[in-house]
Scaffold this motif. Structure first.
Motif: not given
Lengths: 334, 285
Positions: A62, A64, A118, A256, A259, A294-295, A297-299, A301-302, A305-306, A309, B86, B89, B97, B100-101, B104
């Motif tokens: 658990g 990260v 955390l 990232t 990840l 990078q964009l 990567t960020g997108a 992740i979101v 997870i959302v 999952p 949720r 973490i 994320g 980062i967006i 960018q």
């Protein structure tokens, strides 16, 4: 995936199927795929290994880790410096780099796994940035090459392979493939061992485990050392394949990416993160051409997870189970 | 020499206080560390650059925090509230994320080169205090930092919403039983914390450079501060920011070769002595 086999008949079947898959996967791509595709696939395998190290810690403990890059890039730097500055042979340099990085991981882990998840996440990010700063220091510029990085060329052979062999996508593929299988199976067995069970229990309720007389500290340190060893293997294979190390390999971007690859494939099990690495490598090729890695990567992740999952592999497994109930259930009948 | 050192570290700490206390506030209410906070600060700096070009520095210092507060409201309604159930973490990773967006998108709009804005005429030049000449802008920074500390303290100490925030930070369960609506508080705190990031961003313009890497540098510094201060402790965060500012500035004066590493050494030392940080946060149960 590797056989949630429950009857004595299905265990050998799973092993045979695995062996065939391993053999075919090691040989066929060399004949079928172009050099460019193989090169991407090699990068995907190594990213998958790094993702596996991140995912294992996530799903079992658990925790990260956002500092995977410091282990990945750090092992590459040490390998290069050990040969160029300290005159080690390639084989000795690999062993040295691996052990040094794992020792660093052990000290760091002993210090930071005591904190909550955390804080652990924040501290790994900070420690990773620290390593990046160390490499960029003016005082070690002669060793690390500063922002330019280092070209790594070695004389002699490692396990009978020259530097040029490692750089050749066709020759590198079987090495990466084998490493991925060895590590994947190893981590899978660890997660089914007593250590894995303890880690998952600590993850769910650390206090209760402590009251029940379990040591909750040592298993997490061991897990952290284990995943760092995996990240170091990935980093060393990467430097052998790429032939250079740069500060970018230590950056937050690499951590990232790993990840994201883990989240894409799904963090549970060994197959998900590895598949995620391959998916990410090919997606990155597509998006990177437009300067949007990078964009992505960020997108990702979101999104993962959302919305997803369980990741691609986890989602597929769940979908297959829904369509064909009764097939290969992980639990239930004994 | 020592006075100059302290003044410089106070100037840096002022920015860090505004950002780190915002992080600590959100953590106190939602148990979530906003990894996108660095990107909010970056957004504040770039918006400040654009707005200041049109309206001048002073109006930018007013408008940008309002814009950022709106971003904070969006963050609360679209991210923190829907993801309430949720794990913390996962929410933290989502903010990473989103950060980062956002970073960018900013780089996409403004390009990769560094920008700078000038301090307004009244704040440029230097002032002589006790025989020492010192840039006026940094004095202004210190005053702003001090001002935000005082207003935070007054708010938390003497208003009912401040009391509720403290109550939820101390024990979310009991606070909820007493009828405190933590969602409403969270809306207030998230927008406030984003607005502070906006102020810090505008203030950073004439002091530091506005460049594409500023979000990562700042979030790492702030995370170090939050950990040192004891996660969720606002007083701890303020003290840690002062300490951080001091070792950073002292490091660059006395150990210029390894100055970049000094904050990390500080972090390691604090962790060795007190794994929970120096404040009374909720980092370790």
């Amino acid at each position: 995936m590797l056989g949630h086999a429950s009857s004595s008949f299905r265990v050998p079947a799973a092993i045979v199927a695995g062996a065939i898959l391993f053999g075919l996967g090691g040989v066929l791509p060399g004949y079928l795929a172009s050099d460019f595709t193989l090169k991407l696939a090699n990068e995907g395998l190594l990213l998958g290994l790094l993702a596996l190290s991140v995912a294992f810690l996530m799903s079992e403990a658990g925790l990260v880790a956002l500092g995977a890059a410091s282990i990945y890039g750090g092992s590459g730097y040490l390998f290069a410096i050990a040969m160029s500055e300290w005159g080690m042979s390639p084989g000795a340099a690999i062993v040295f780099a691996f052990l040094a990085v794992v020792a660093y991981g052990a000290v760091l882990g002993a210090l930071i796994v005591r904190t909550n998840p955390l804080a652990f996440m924040m501290l790994t990010l900070a420690a990773g940035e620290m390593i990046r700063h160390v490499v960029m220091l003016e005082a070690v510029h002669d060793y690390t090459g500063g922002a330019d990085g280092l070209v790594v060329s070695f004389k002699g052979a490692i396990l009978g392979m020259q530097a040029a062999d490692f750089a050749n996508p066709q020759h590198f593929w079987p090495i990466g493939w084998t490493a991925v299988w060895l590590i994947g199976v190893t981590l899978w067995s660890v997660s089914r061992s007593r250590l894995g069970a303890t880690l998952r229990a600590v993850r769910q309720n650390e206090e209760r485990m402590r009251f029940s007389g379990f040591n909750t500290y040592v298993p997490r340190v061991v897990a952290y050392i284990l995943v760092n060893a995996v990240a170091a293997v990935s980093g060393l294979l990467h430097v052998l394949n790429a032939g250079f190390v740069s500060p970018e390999s230590l950056g937050l971007g690499v951590s990232t990416n790993a990840l994201v690859a883990a989240l894409m494939g799904g963090t549970a099990g060994s197959v998900g993160p590895l598949a995620g690495g391959l998916i990410f490598a090919f997606a990155q090729d597509e998006f990177g051409a437009r300067g949007a890695t990078q964009l992505l990567t960020g997108a990702a992740i979101v999104l993962f997870i959302v919305v997803f999952p369980r990741g691609v592999v986890g989602g597929l497994v769940a979908a297959v189970r829904r369509v064909l109930p009764g097939i290969d259930r992980p639990r239930g009948k004994t | 020499m020592i006075a100059l050192l302290i003044a410089n570290s106070l100037a840096l700490a002022s920015l860090l206080i505004m950002l780190a206390s915002g992080l600590a506030l959100i953590y106190g209410l939602r148990d979530v560390i906003n990894f996108g906070h660095g990107a909010l600060y970056m957004l504040g700096a770039y918006l400040g650059y654009t707005v200041a070009k049109v309206t001048g520095f002073w109006l930018a210092l007013l408008i940008v925090p309002i814009l950022l507060a709106l971003v904070g409201i969006v963050l609360e309604f679209l991210v923190l509230r829907p993801l309430k159930s949720r794990s913390h973490i996962e929410v933290a990773l989502v903010t990473l994320g989103l950060g980062i967006i956002l970073g960018q998108i900013i780089i996409f709009i403004y390009g990769g080169e560094a920008r700078s804005i000038d301090a307004p005429a009244i704040l440029s030049g230097s002032v002589t205090v006790l025989g020492l000449s010192y840039p006026v802008y940094r004095v202004f920074l210190i005053l702003m930092g001090l001002g935000s500390c005082v207003s935070l303290a007054v708010w938390l100490r003497f208003t009912s919403s401040g009391l509720f925030v403290r109550a939820v930070s101390q024990d979310p369960g009991v606070a909820r039983m007493m009828g405190i609506n933590s969602d409403q508080l969270s809306l207030l705190v998230t927008s406030l914390s984003a607005a502070f990031a906006g102020i810090a961003g505008v203030l950073a313009g004439p002091y530091l450079s506005i460049d594409p890497g500023m979000d990562i540098v700042m979030i790492v510094d702030c995370l170090i501060i939050v950990v040192i201060g004891g996660t969720g402790s606002i007083a701890g965060a303020i003290i840690a920011a002062l300490l951080f500012g001091f070792v950073q500035v002292a490091g660059s004066v006395f150990l210029p070769n390894v100055a970049a590493l000094v904050p990390y050494v500080l972090l390691m030392i604090v962790l060795l002595i007190a794994p929970g940080g120096i404040g009374r946060g909720r980092v370790l149960n």
